[in-house]
Design a protein around this motif. Sequence first.
Motif, PDB file in Angstrom:
ATOM      1  N   TYR A 166       0.840  -1.205   0.000  1.00 36.07           N
ATOM      2  CA  TYR A 166       0.000   0.000   0.000  1.00 36.07           C
ATOM      3  C   TYR A 166       0.874   1.254   0.000  1.00 36.07           C
ATOM      4  N   THR A 167       1.885   1.252   0.891  1.00 35.55           N
ATOM      5  CA  THR A 167       2.772   2.418   0.965  1.00 35.55           C
ATOM      6  C   THR A 167       3.490   2.616  -0.369  1.00 35.55           C
ATOM      7  N   ALA A 168       3.919   1.497  -0.970  1.00 38.88           N
ATOM      8  CA  ALA A 168       4.652   1.609  -2.227  1.00 38.88           C
ATOM      9  C   ALA A 168       3.754   2.200  -3.318  1.00 38.88           C
ATOM     10  N   ILE A 169       2.483   1.763  -3.365  1.00 34.76           N
ATOM     11  CA  ILE A 169       1.566   2.289  -4.395  1.00 34.76           C
ATOM     12  C   ILE A 169       1.364   3.788  -4.185  1.00 34.76           C
ATOM     13  N   VAL A 170       1.142   4.180  -2.923  1.00 32.88           N
ATOM     14  CA  VAL A 170       0.936   5.608  -2.629  1.00 32.88           C
ATOM     15  C   VAL A 170       2.188   6.404  -2.989  1.00 32.88           C
ATOM     16  N   ALA A 171       3.362   5.851  -2.629  1.00 38.42           N
ATOM     17  CA  ALA A 171       4.619   6.568  -2.907  1.00 38.42           C
ATOM     18  C   ALA A 171       4.826   6.706  -4.411  1.00 38.42           C
ATOM     19  N   VAL A 172       4.563   5.637  -5.166  1.00 39.25           N
ATOM     20  CA  VAL A 172       4.749   5.703  -6.626  1.00 39.25           C
ATOM     21  C   VAL A 172       3.793   6.738  -7.222  1.00 39.25           C
ATOM     22  N   TYR A 173       2.544   6.742  -6.716  1.00 37.84           N
ATOM     23  CA  TYR A 173       1.573   7.729  -7.225  1.00 37.84           C
ATOM     24  C   TYR A 173       2.090   9.150  -6.966  1.00 37.84           C
ATOM     25  N   LEU A 174       2.545   9.373  -5.735  1.00 38.34           N
ATOM     26  CA  LEU A 174       3.022  10.715  -5.381  1.00 38.34           C
ATOM     27  C   LEU A 174       4.240  11.095  -6.224  1.00 38.34           C
ATOM     28  N   ILE A 175       5.136  10.122  -6.426  1.00 40.79           N
ATOM     29  CA  ILE A 175       6.345  10.413  -7.213  1.00 40.79           C
ATOM     30  C   ILE A 175       5.949  10.805  -8.640  1.00 40.79           C
ATOM     31  N   LEU A 176       5.021  10.043  -9.215  1.00 45.06           N
ATOM     32  CA  LEU A 176       4.643  10.306 -10.609  1.00 45.06           C
ATOM     33  C   LEU A 176       3.894  11.627 -10.758  1.00 45.06           C
ATOM     34  N   THR A 177       3.071  11.963  -9.762  1.00 40.18           N
ATOM     35  CA  THR A 177       2.270  13.186  -9.907  1.00 40.18           C
ATOM     36  C   THR A 177       3.002  14.426  -9.414  1.00 40.18           C
ATOM     37  N   GLY A 232      13.129   7.954  -7.312  1.00 41.61           N
ATOM     38  CA  GLY A 232      11.986   7.659  -6.430  1.00 41.61           C
ATOM     39  C   GLY A 232      11.582   6.197  -6.527  1.00 41.61           C
ATOM     40  N   LEU A 233      11.520   5.676  -7.760  1.00 35.11           N
ATOM     41  CA  LEU A 233      11.115   4.279  -7.927  1.00 35.11           C
ATOM     42  C   LEU A 233      12.149   3.336  -7.328  1.00 35.11           C
ATOM     43  N   LEU A 234      13.434   3.707  -7.492  1.00 34.75           N
ATOM     44  CA  LEU A 234      14.495   2.889  -6.887  1.00 34.75           C
ATOM     45  C   LEU A 234      14.361   2.889  -5.364  1.00 34.75           C
ATOM     46  N   ALA A 235      14.075   4.090  -4.816  1.00 33.09           N
ATOM     47  CA  ALA A 235      13.932   4.210  -3.354  1.00 33.09           C
ATOM     48  C   ALA A 235      12.768   3.347  -2.873  1.00 33.09           C
ATOM     49  N   VAL A 236      11.668   3.368  -3.636  1.00 35.22           N
ATOM     50  CA  VAL A 236      10.496   2.557  -3.251  1.00 35.22           C
ATOM     51  C   VAL A 236      10.868   1.070  -3.301  1.00 35.22           C
ATOM     52  N   ALA A 237      11.608   0.697  -4.349  1.00 33.40           N
ATOM     53  CA  ALA A 237      12.008  -0.713  -4.484  1.00 33.40           C
ATOM     54  C   ALA A 237      12.885  -1.132  -3.305  1.00 33.40           C
ATOM     55  N   TYR A 238      13.830  -0.259  -2.921  1.00 35.94           N
ATOM     56  CA  TYR A 238      14.687  -0.577  -1.774  1.00 35.94           C
ATOM     57  C   TYR A 238      13.864  -0.618  -0.491  1.00 35.94           C
ATOM     58  N   TYR A 239      12.855   0.277  -0.404  1.00 28.88           N
ATOM     59  CA  TYR A 239      12.000   0.304   0.796  1.00 28.88           C
ATOM     60  C   TYR A 239      11.253  -1.022   0.966  1.00 28.88           C
ATOM     61  N   VAL A 240      10.736  -1.541  -0.146  1.00 28.22           N
ATOM     62  CA  VAL A 240       9.986  -2.799  -0.023  1.00 28.22           C
ATOM     63  C   VAL A 240      10.915  -4.001   0.119  1.00 28.22           C
ATOM     64  N   GLY A 241      12.216  -3.781  -0.067  1.00 24.68           N
ATOM     65  CA  GLY A 241      13.179  -4.850   0.209  1.00 24.68           C
ATOM     66  C   GLY A 241      13.753  -5.509  -1.023  1.00 24.68           C
ATOM     67  N   ILE A 242      13.464  -4.932  -2.192  1.00 24.95           N
ATOM     68  CA  ILE A 242      14.024  -5.513  -3.420  1.00 24.95           C
ATOM     69  C   ILE A 242      15.446  -4.969  -3.562  1.00 24.95           C
ATOM     70  N   ASN A 243      16.442  -5.835  -3.470  1.00 31.69           N
ATOM     71  CA  ASN A 243      17.832  -5.364  -3.455  1.00 31.69           C
ATOM     72  C   ASN A 243      18.475  -5.475  -4.837  1.00 31.69           C
ATOM     73  N   GLY A 244      19.776  -5.210  -4.882  1.00 34.18           N
ATOM     74  CA  GLY A 244      20.502  -5.185  -6.146  1.00 34.18           C
ATOM     75  C   GLY A 244      20.409  -6.493  -6.906  1.00 34.18           C
ATOM     76  N   ASN A 245      20.523  -7.615  -6.171  1.00 30.05           N
ATOM     77  CA  ASN A 245      20.452  -8.920  -6.850  1.00 30.05           C
ATOM     78  C   ASN A 245      19.099  -9.105  -7.519  1.00 30.05           C
ATOM     79  N   THR A 246      18.057  -8.595  -6.813  1.00 28.94           N
ATOM     80  CA  THR A 246      16.721  -8.727  -7.373  1.00 28.94           C
ATOM     81  C   THR A 246      16.599  -7.910  -8.652  1.00 28.94           C
ATOM     82  N   PHE A 247      17.257  -6.732  -8.656  1.00 32.90           N
ATOM     83  CA  PHE A 247      17.203  -5.912  -9.871  1.00 32.90           C
ATOM     84  C   PHE A 247      17.844  -6.656 -11.043  1.00 32.90           C
ATOM     85  N   LEU A 248      18.920  -7.379 -10.708  1.00 34.20           N
ATOM     86  CA  LEU A 248      19.570  -8.159 -11.764  1.00 34.20           C
ATOM     87  C   LEU A 248      18.591  -9.207 -12.308  1.00 34.20           C
TER      88      LEU A 248
END
Lengths: 423, 452
Positions: free
Chosen positions: B166-177, B216-232
């Motif tokens: 939920y937080t990630a969706i709200v954060a992404v919305y805020l970042i985009l708008t 912002g999207l990277l920060a959200v991804a790190y917040y939810v716990g998706i790390n560098g390996n996951t990005f790979l």
Amino acid sequence: MATVCRLGSRLALFGLLAALISGCSQEASLPRVLRVAKGSTNPGSLDIEESVRDRRVVKELQALFQDFDPGLRLHPTSYSEANLVEDIARQTSSGLGPDLIVTNGNTALTLLEQDLTHAIPLQSKVRSRITPMALQRVTTASGAIAGIPVSQYLQLACYDKRRLPKPPTTLQDLAKASGEGKVFGLAMHLEDLYWTLGGFDATPALEDALQATPTSTDHNQRLTAWLQWLQNASFQQNVLFFSNQTALSDQLIQGKLDWITCWSSQLPQLRKALQQHLGITTLPKGPLGKATPITRLQVWALGRNSSARQQRDSLKLLSFMVEPWAQKTLALKYRTSFPVNPQVAPIVERQLAGERQLTTETVQLGLSDLPSTQHANSVVAAIGSNPERLSRVNGVLNSVIFGTRNATEGSKALRQTLKGEQP
Amino acid sequence: MSWTMPLATVAPEAISQELLSWIAYVQRGSVVLQLAVVIALPVLIERWRSRHPAPLRKHPNMQSLVGPLLMLLVGSAFSVLQFPGGLIRYFGLLWLGWNLFTPLKALLLHFNKEFPVEELESTFLKPMFVILATLSLIRLLGSLENLARIPIVNLFGVDLSLGKIYTAIVAVYLILTVASRPAAFLAWLSGKIFGVKEQNRKALELLFRYSVIGIGLLAVAYYVGINGNTFLAIAGGLSVGIGFGIKEIISNFISSIWLLFEGSVRPGEILMINGDPCTVRKLGLRATQLRRGRDGAELLIPNQTFFMQEAASYTAAETSRRDSVSVGAAYHHNPERVIALLEAVANEHAQVRQYPPPQAFVTDFADSSVNYQLRFWVSNPLISVSVGSDLRRAIWTRFEQEGISIPFPQRQVYPMQWPPNPQQSLKPTEETGPIQTPHPPEQGNNPNPHDR
């Protein structure tokens, strides 16, 4: 067209209302669900592992109960102990309060005092299945029972064997070891510190104050000596006071503390983290006597908003939970708590003490009907029966620990608080 | 119950159990009564209002507050009577909050008529209201803290709780708008400090915006716990996806970034698309939005088009455009005089650039005229058509004044009989005689036969 619309909206309104009312009247055909609110064992924020464990425990209890009463579903919801009363108050004012609230003895008393729970109408059959000591801890000054005690946790000393090969057996040893660089951790709440009172034989002074009888000089001196020890300990570099028990166990796991007071409910977490390096022992005795640890209760209270059928189901469940069979099964299944049923308690105590490498003496210290234990529990119960007074007592203890009051002032303030006067 | 998909496992059991447990509430008379009040009150108010014109009909802002306030009053009355009324008060507050948007907008417009109230309401106020309403409702129905922490999705080995999602969706919305605001500020600041031109500033703003969104999207991804390996892992998965399905989208996106860096297609630029000058309005992630000067049509052209095909620009390095006007003069006029006149006419026009100077040339000795071409430069490519028209009118006037004729071919039409009568010659009939008509233009779309 407008007439058709008006007719349509009127029909929709009546349909909706009829559906709601029929839903209410056909309660018997709806699934039987009880909402169970579970406060976290320790104050502070909710621990995810604990809430997942709590859900599992309640679901397993549901499975056990369904052998006797199929069809009843329990829905557990975890709350942090710090927000529990506030959250329950908001939900109860909306009619959305839980049917059952699982918490500790003091919070159960607070909830009843704030009219957020119903007093338990206890039948003599059920009453006989709970030790009087536990029942006393949840009885208000007016004699109302705030909830059913279902299990109890012991207070022990936990330490890291690698860092502290020989745990202190007396408060003097504790001071000596802290001087040698070993780091000790204590929690600041009365329930957590009560064990130290026994070492100074300071309980009679508290009893005098509670009963508003004049305190002898001797009793007064012992109370002051206890408070003086607390203050001296807090001034030690290597004796640290924490606001809650969770912080203590976290610090022990991280290796920042060598010795802490702990509750039996925390043992699975500590054993998982420290494995064979976890040491468990009795709490150290003082210059005038043994430690007097009390037990922490798990109490199930009745919510205010339940329908008549939900309340009947709740009482049936509570009665089931103190049955000898359920008490033994639950205690031996989870192995973190001890039963409150006097018939079952000795069997489980022996078994768990053996497994935990605890001496029978350790277990007996907190659970037995020994006069000292009875005494301690009754004093805590008397203080806790008035939540506001308990909060003021904790305030006085904090002021002594932080040094804003000296021991003599603290002793006077404590006595005044217990007498119901403003310190 | 869980659904396993590649790289993700969804276990919405906790949510379904929570929803099921709400059945417990409907079995309570107090809850049913409150819901009945919450539903019935607005309907009754509406019916009453339709039958009796409200005394506050001249004050719609005040009128919109009557219903919510009445609901709050009923809720409070329930509490006074020691009956649960919190649910009524809660919905009353939600209703009040929603109805307060209109007076709030009116108030803001009262102080500042230019204030973008509609944008504020749709992009910020209403979404915030929905977020707060959802959270407070969950808090009222159960433990927000508990529900928020229960893991329901396992994505790339990371447990995602409902709260995090939920937080990630709200954060992404805020970042985009909201990302456009700091980006516009940074672009404005760079313009002020480094003197960046307006067109470059728009490109900079877009670059800043993408950067803010990316970070912002990277920060959200790190917040939810998706790390560098996951990005790979995601990149690996995407590379297959790019190869098959989303090649065009990625290609357009990369093209937009490249075009921005290259600076060849920036907002404000003028490009020739299929022979028409068009102004670049917006360089989007997928397509570029252009406005066609001819008819004002909005064109959406995929970014990769600019990458793959040639496009004529009038603003890349050289912003002026050259155009020409063709005209014919009779054979007996001296070409030197005509050329001087044409160049004088062009020089007199305010929007014709003095440098490079306008030049006239003799282009053809045609059948009935000597043809000339006047070449001139204008600063804004979009006005070349109107300047051309001005010059043609001025040339006609000046030729009239100077006695220079613009010849045109003439044609004689004779009515004839077919098949020819052997008794008759090909002489025109006496009644009609020859009819003289101007020679029809060779190209129907050219109104001036000499302007070739």
